[in-house]
Design a protein around this motif. Structure first.
Motif, PDB file in Angstrom:
ATOM      1  N   GLN A   1      -4.002   0.977   3.846  1.00 47.38           N
ATOM      2  CA  GLN A   1      -4.372   0.583   2.494  1.00 47.38           C
ATOM      3  C   GLN A   1      -3.772  -0.787   2.192  1.00 47.38           C
ATOM      4  O   GLN A   1      -2.693  -1.131   2.681  1.00 47.38           O
ATOM      5  CB  GLN A   1      -3.861   1.612   1.483  1.00 47.38           C
ATOM      6  CG  GLN A   1      -4.428   1.468   0.094  1.00 47.38           C
ATOM      7  CD  GLN A   1      -5.892   1.841   0.003  1.00 47.38           C
ATOM      8  OE1 GLN A   1      -6.559   2.072   1.025  1.00 47.38           O
ATOM      9  NE2 GLN A   1      -6.416   1.885  -1.203  1.00 47.38           N
ATOM     10  N   GLN A   3      -2.906  -3.622  -0.924  1.00 55.10           N
ATOM     11  CA  GLN A   3      -2.744  -3.849  -2.362  1.00 55.10           C
ATOM     12  C   GLN A   3      -2.694  -5.353  -2.623  1.00 55.10           C
ATOM     13  O   GLN A   3      -2.051  -6.097  -1.872  1.00 55.10           O
ATOM     14  CB  GLN A   3      -1.456  -3.207  -2.877  1.00 55.10           C
ATOM     15  CG  GLN A   3      -1.422  -1.698  -2.776  1.00 55.10           C
ATOM     16  CD  GLN A   3      -1.050  -1.225  -1.387  1.00 55.10           C
ATOM     17  OE1 GLN A   3      -0.197  -1.800  -0.720  1.00 55.10           O
ATOM     18  NE2 GLN A   3      -1.695  -0.170  -0.908  1.00 55.10           N
ATOM     19  N   SER A  25      -0.284  -6.918   0.218  1.00 52.15           N
ATOM     20  CA  SER A  25       0.703  -6.101   0.928  1.00 52.15           C
ATOM     21  C   SER A  25       0.026  -4.850   1.472  1.00 52.15           C
ATOM     22  O   SER A  25      -1.089  -4.520   1.089  1.00 52.15           O
ATOM     23  CB  SER A  25       1.862  -5.729   0.002  1.00 52.15           C
ATOM     24  OG  SER A  25       1.399  -4.958  -1.083  1.00 52.15           O
ATOM     25  N   GLY A  26       0.746  -4.160   2.377  1.00 52.98           N
ATOM     26  CA  GLY A  26       0.201  -2.950   2.962  1.00 52.98           C
ATOM     27  C   GLY A  26      -0.241  -3.192   4.396  1.00 52.98           C
ATOM     28  O   GLY A  26       0.392  -3.937   5.135  1.00 52.98           O
ATOM     29  N   SER A  27      -1.351  -2.609   4.777  1.00 51.27           N
ATOM     30  CA  SER A  27      -1.837  -2.675   6.166  1.00 51.27           C
ATOM     31  C   SER A  27      -2.661  -3.938   6.391  1.00 51.27           C
ATOM     32  O   SER A  27      -3.873  -3.896   6.543  1.00 51.27           O
ATOM     33  CB  SER A  27      -2.650  -1.429   6.486  1.00 51.27           C
ATOM     34  OG  SER A  27      -1.901  -0.253   6.297  1.00 51.27           O
TER      35      SER A  27
END
Length: 123
Positions: A1, A3, A25-27
């Motif tokens: 996910q 963001q 941010s995230g994956s």
């Protein structure tokens, strides 16, 4: 996910400047493009592409903002910026950050959106 968090919007007088930021941010696996769109009041179904920056730093702008807006990015921070100068009342809109990721394995594209930040240009 993934963001996306935008910041930097606000109220500014005509001729003024603002700088928008968007942090992803995230994956985050392979950023293809980072873009800014805007949606003006009363145009609920029309989201205009304002500026795009590609993975290799190429940029493209809507005719309405050429020479006034500059898109840039900080790769290490997964952040994209939009410097807006000489703002006009017609620039009033909600500005949205969009990040497109590309799968290395399949070349599939995945698009993610921020929540939007309001920019109001008024005297």
């Amino acid at each position: 996910q993934v963001q996306l968090v935008e910041s930097g919007g606000g109220l500014v007088q005509p001729g003024g400047s603002l700088r928008l930021s968007c942090v992803a941010s995230g994956s985050i696996f392979n950023i293809y493009t980072m873009d800014w769109y805007r949606q003006a009041p009363g145009k609920q179904r029309e989201r205009e592409l304002v500026a795009t920056i590609t993975s290799d730093g190429g940029t493209n702008y809507a005719d309405s903002v050429k020479g006034r807006f500059t898109i840039s990015k900080a790769n290490a921070k997964n952040t994209v910026y939009l410097q807006m100068n000489d703002l006009k009342p017609e620039d009033t809109a909600v500005y949205y950050c969009n990040v497109v990721l590309r799968s290395v394995a399949t070349a599939a594209l995945y698009s993610y959106w921020g929540q939007g930040t309001q920019v109001t240009v008024s005297s």
